[in-house]
Write a protein that holds these residues in place. Structure first.
Motif, mmCIF file in Angstrom:
data_model
loop_
_atom_site.group_PDB
_atom_site.id
_atom_site.type_symbol
_atom_site.label_atom_id
_atom_site.label_comp_id
_atom_site.label_asym_id
_atom_site.label_seq_id
_atom_site.Cartn_x
_atom_site.Cartn_y
_atom_site.Cartn_z
ATOM 1 N N TRP A 151 0.595 -1.407 0.218
ATOM 2 C CA TRP A 151 0.290 0.006 -0.002
ATOM 3 C C TRP A 151 1.037 1.338 -0.134
ATOM 4 O O TRP A 151 0.376 2.236 -0.560
ATOM 5 C CB TRP A 151 -1.214 0.286 1.179
ATOM 6 N N LEU A 152 2.329 1.072 0.479
ATOM 7 C CA LEU A 152 2.909 2.339 0.602
ATOM 8 C C LEU A 152 3.292 2.985 -0.573
ATOM 9 O O LEU A 152 3.361 4.256 -1.107
ATOM 10 C CB LEU A 152 3.872 2.332 1.751
ATOM 11 N N ARG A 164 -8.604 4.920 -0.140
ATOM 12 C CA ARG A 164 -7.938 6.491 0.305
ATOM 13 C C ARG A 164 -8.561 7.191 -0.669
ATOM 14 O O ARG A 164 -8.667 8.652 -0.395
ATOM 15 C CB ARG A 164 -6.570 6.145 -0.243
ATOM 16 N N VAL A 167 -11.547 8.755 0.556
ATOM 17 C CA VAL A 167 -11.190 9.870 1.586
ATOM 18 C C VAL A 167 -10.846 11.257 0.956
ATOM 19 O O VAL A 167 -11.262 12.450 1.184
ATOM 20 C CB VAL A 167 -10.453 9.430 2.715
ATOM 21 N N ARG A 168 -9.864 11.015 -0.002
ATOM 22 C CA ARG A 168 -9.487 12.167 -0.640
ATOM 23 C C ARG A 168 -10.712 13.004 -1.379
ATOM 24 O O ARG A 168 -10.670 14.106 -1.462
ATOM 25 C CB ARG A 168 -8.558 11.733 -1.730
ATOM 26 N N ILE A 171 -12.772 14.856 1.231
ATOM 27 C CA ILE A 171 -12.165 16.114 1.622
ATOM 28 C C ILE A 171 -12.433 17.249 0.512
ATOM 29 O O ILE A 171 -12.375 18.384 0.761
ATOM 30 C CB ILE A 171 -10.700 15.765 1.943
ATOM 31 N N THR A 177 -12.644 21.716 -3.539
ATOM 32 C CA THR A 177 -11.697 21.718 -4.669
ATOM 33 C C THR A 177 -11.920 20.723 -5.442
ATOM 34 O O THR A 177 -11.531 20.184 -6.198
ATOM 35 C CB THR A 177 -10.092 21.605 -3.931
ATOM 36 N N ARG A 198 -12.454 18.858 7.431
ATOM 37 C CA ARG A 198 -11.253 18.454 6.519
ATOM 38 C C ARG A 198 -10.373 17.948 7.931
ATOM 39 O O ARG A 198 -9.695 16.766 7.707
ATOM 40 C CB ARG A 198 -10.676 19.690 5.934
ATOM 41 N N SER A 199 -9.880 18.647 8.732
ATOM 42 C CA SER A 199 -8.564 18.147 9.382
ATOM 43 C C SER A 199 -8.979 17.129 10.444
ATOM 44 O O SER A 199 -8.511 16.164 10.735
ATOM 45 C CB SER A 199 -8.272 19.400 10.370
ATOM 46 N N ILE A 202 -8.577 14.074 8.269
ATOM 47 C CA ILE A 202 -7.293 13.642 8.085
ATOM 48 C C ILE A 202 -6.673 13.149 9.417
ATOM 49 O O ILE A 202 -5.959 12.274 9.268
ATOM 50 C CB ILE A 202 -6.655 15.046 7.879
ATOM 51 N N ARG A 203 -7.047 13.763 10.709
ATOM 52 C CA ARG A 203 -6.792 12.874 11.940
ATOM 53 C C ARG A 203 -7.304 11.725 12.288
ATOM 54 O O ARG A 203 -6.442 10.532 12.844
ATOM 55 C CB ARG A 203 -7.190 13.867 13.059
ATOM 56 N N VAL A 205 -8.156 9.388 9.714
ATOM 57 C CA VAL A 205 -7.186 8.437 8.976
ATOM 58 C C VAL A 205 -5.973 8.341 9.516
ATOM 59 O O VAL A 205 -5.323 7.063 9.805
ATOM 60 C CB VAL A 205 -7.157 8.869 7.628
ATOM 61 N N PRO A 210 -2.786 2.334 8.350
ATOM 62 C CA PRO A 210 -3.308 2.590 6.803
ATOM 63 C C PRO A 210 -4.133 1.617 6.200
ATOM 64 O O PRO A 210 -5.084 2.168 5.529
ATOM 65 C CB PRO A 210 -1.791 3.063 6.435
ATOM 66 N N LEU A 213 -7.941 1.798 5.503
ATOM 67 C CA LEU A 213 -8.549 2.251 4.523
ATOM 68 C C LEU A 213 -9.360 1.281 3.323
ATOM 69 O O LEU A 213 -10.317 1.803 2.597
ATOM 70 C CB LEU A 213 -7.596 3.256 3.641
ATOM 71 N N ALA B 80 -4.413 22.553 14.414
ATOM 72 C CA ALA B 80 -5.798 22.159 15.005
ATOM 73 C C ALA B 80 -5.295 21.363 16.445
ATOM 74 O O ALA B 80 -6.007 21.376 17.378
ATOM 75 C CB ALA B 80 -6.314 21.106 14.360
ATOM 76 N N ARG B 144 -8.849 28.981 2.434
ATOM 77 C CA ARG B 144 -9.015 27.503 1.741
ATOM 78 C C ARG B 144 -7.842 26.727 1.371
ATOM 79 O O ARG B 144 -6.819 27.481 1.105
ATOM 80 C CB ARG B 144 -9.953 27.893 0.180
ATOM 81 N N LEU B 149 -2.828 17.134 2.935
ATOM 82 C CA LEU B 149 -3.296 15.813 3.416
ATOM 83 C C LEU B 149 -2.504 14.905 4.263
ATOM 84 O O LEU B 149 -3.224 14.066 4.809
ATOM 85 C CB LEU B 149 -3.936 15.312 2.338
ATOM 86 N N TRP B 151 1.173 12.657 4.238
ATOM 87 C CA TRP B 151 1.871 11.633 3.197
ATOM 88 C C TRP B 151 0.560 10.402 2.787
ATOM 89 O O TRP B 151 0.859 9.953 1.716
ATOM 90 C CB TRP B 151 3.201 10.971 3.692
ATOM 91 N N LEU B 152 0.073 10.175 3.768
ATOM 92 C CA LEU B 152 -0.894 8.816 3.397
ATOM 93 C C LEU B 152 -1.849 9.307 2.452
ATOM 94 O O LEU B 152 -2.016 8.495 1.539
ATOM 95 C CB LEU B 152 -1.510 8.287 4.891
ATOM 96 N N LEU B 153 -2.662 10.521 2.515
ATOM 97 C CA LEU B 153 -3.523 10.820 1.673
ATOM 98 C C LEU B 153 -3.242 11.748 0.580
ATOM 99 O O LEU B 153 -3.954 12.112 -0.339
ATOM 100 C CB LEU B 153 -4.772 11.593 2.481
ATOM 101 N N ARG B 164 9.032 8.697 -2.643
ATOM 102 C CA ARG B 164 8.563 7.333 -3.054
ATOM 103 C C ARG B 164 8.394 7.120 -4.559
ATOM 104 O O ARG B 164 8.807 5.765 -4.908
ATOM 105 C CB ARG B 164 6.969 7.607 -2.474
ATOM 106 N N GLN B 248 -5.663 25.422 -7.643
ATOM 107 C CA GLN B 248 -7.102 25.102 -7.147
ATOM 108 C C GLN B 248 -7.372 26.248 -5.980
ATOM 109 O O GLN B 248 -8.606 26.247 -5.570
ATOM 110 C CB GLN B 248 -7.087 23.581 -6.282
#
Lengths: 318, 318
Positions: A151-152, A164, A167-168, A171, A177, A198-199, A202-203, A205, A210, A213, B80, B144, B149, B151-153, B164, B248
């Motif tokens: 996955w990485l 994933r 989630v994107r 957001i 956007t 939004r945040s 992110i938190r 996830v 990982p 997801l 946050a 805005r 997001l 590194w994961l998202l 990567r 964006q």
């Protein structure tokens, strides 16, 4: 009766979510098919995988003579882990504990999946579940792989990848956007107890492993079925990537079998992949058949391919 | 002399790799600029970040009267986290320990970066280092955000993303699914002691914290400088994604300042981003100036924008 069959074989498939065991006669008669808990050595560690293997094999052998098992083939993702001498000793010990003295042979999960669906030696296999990998098979062995990077680094189009993207997309819809989507509500419903933000997403996830997801992927296929355009675009993109991985390991015009296995097969993503690839796509009815059949091949190397193909047909018939 | 200035301000920037402190008079005269160890609360945890803040502020105040500090602004990624009452108490306690009683104000790292480069209220900021985020700034606040997001998202085009891609390109070259590249040797040289092999690279990456992939980004810019086409393509792709994030959150034809900050600025990727964006791109010479200047604005809300712009110019001059 199995005594007349001159020995038994055992095939194993060590998956992240289940350990599958099939015990059969060398003639292909299925004697026991048992499913245990997750036991992949890469996912769960060698010791836990060896314990799960031992427990599942013990259940499979209930009433069968362990000392008649003459060949064992174990298929697992991340086969390289099993090349480690400590790992193969742990697995051999687990089998010896239940009375099996045959030394196991290790093969990749792609090879097991391919040999579960067909007895021909060459072709292509696409594995698409939590991970994603396409493999060129020659002489029933991996000749070349595309993706399968985890996955990485990759697994493009996999359940992880789809989750994933969900989630994107959620957001992007929140921040304006990207277009609105029903995924925002369904993803937040899974991840958040607080108001959608939004945040916060992110938190949420970042607070989980990982790989979890991947559990969000069904939300995308549900949203697609409900007509959501954003979800449909994710399915299209996933199918493009999976078909792209196949194209990288399949010669243009190649007529060999293409085997498609994994939890995404019977989903809108899987259907799109089959459309893109075209031609005949085989799906193994039982993903552990290949391991048991490879064990028969080890034990009966003198048999003709036609004899072995017959054993394959018997093993695959349920 | 600072006594004549009627009070001091303190600006802080809590980064993943460094804690930056700037102490100045309300007129903008720089009295102390000190760098400590990494102290971002999201990366390192609140307690460790608070300890690092306290230690770095203590060094900055050496010979200066702590009780004259009348306004404190702390900038940090993942602001946050600081909205959590326990976190803000830990930070206030750290400041009280060194004699600062002013209650700190918390702002995002994007806002600090923007205000470090310009005194105008509106514009766009692109942060591109280990992470990547573009932010629309209105009235010196985040209006805005695009990407950012993690590194994961996301963090597309960031050092993490570039590192990567370097591993992915190396594996593609090894397996023959992508063109040959000098990255294969340089990436393997960093990650492996054993011979170069697809699964060895995958295992080596999986064995490290994912964020360490960011440390491979300089290998890509080195390879690009040596004429490697694969590395050049990664730089192009990264620049496209960073410029895309900016697009964006920037209105078509918007004439406000665009501020570009982070470790990627002075790299082949940063130069490509500037080319794509066009127009004037500002780079803050000192990324903590914005925090100290926002502290002046808090303390001197009666001053005119022209007076405050003058303070900005004095603070930014080194």
């Amino acid at each position: 009766m199995w005594r007349q069959m001159a020995g038994l074989v055992l095939g194993a498939d060590l998956g992240a979510t289940s350990t599958r065991i099939l015990v059969a006669t060398v003639a292909g008669r299925r004697l026991a098919s048992v499913t245990g808990g997750g036991g992949n050595p890469t996912t769960h560690g060698v010791q836990r995988a060896a314990v799960e293997l031992g427990a599942t094999v013990r259940r499979a052998l209930d009433g069968l003579p362990a000392d008649e098992v003459r060949a064992v083939v174990i298929g697992a993702a991340g086969r390289a882990t099993l090349d480690d001498p400590r790992a193969s000793r742990a697995f051999s010990d687990s089998l010896a504990d239940v009375g099996i003295m045959a030394r196991p042979q290790y093969v990749g999960d792609a090879e097991v999946a391919f040999c579960s669906a067909t007895s021909v030696p060459d072709g292509t296999v696409l594995l698409a579940g939590t991970g994603a990998m396409a493999v060129q098979i020659r002489d029933r062995r991996t000749a070349r792989a595309s993706d399968g990077l985890g996955w990485l680094l990759g697994d493009e189009g996999s359940s992880f990848w789809i989750g994933r993207e969900a989630v994107r997309a959620s957001i992007a819809a929140i921040t304006g956007t990207g277009p609105a989507t029903v995924l925002t509500a369904s993803v937040a419903g899974r991840l958040l107890s607080e108001p959608v933000h939004r945040s916060a997403l992110i938190r949420a996830v970042a607070a989980r492993p990982p790989i979890e997801l991947a559990a969000l992927a069904p939300l995308v296929t549900e949203a697609e079925a409900a007509g959501d355009q954003v979800a449909a675009a994710i399915c299209e993109d996933a199918a493009d990537r999976l078909a792209g991985s196949v194209a990288q390991v399949r010669e243009p015009g190649e007529r060999t079998p293409l085997v498609f296995s994994g939890s995404l097969v019977r989903t809108p993503v899987g259907r799109r992949v089959v459309q893109r690839i075209g031609g005949e796509v085989l799906t193994p009815a039982d993903g552990v058949v290949g391991a048991a059949w490879l064990a028969v091949r080890h034990l009966r190397s003198g048999w003709t391919e036609s004899q072995l193909a017959h054993v394959h047909a018997v093993l695959a018939a349920r």
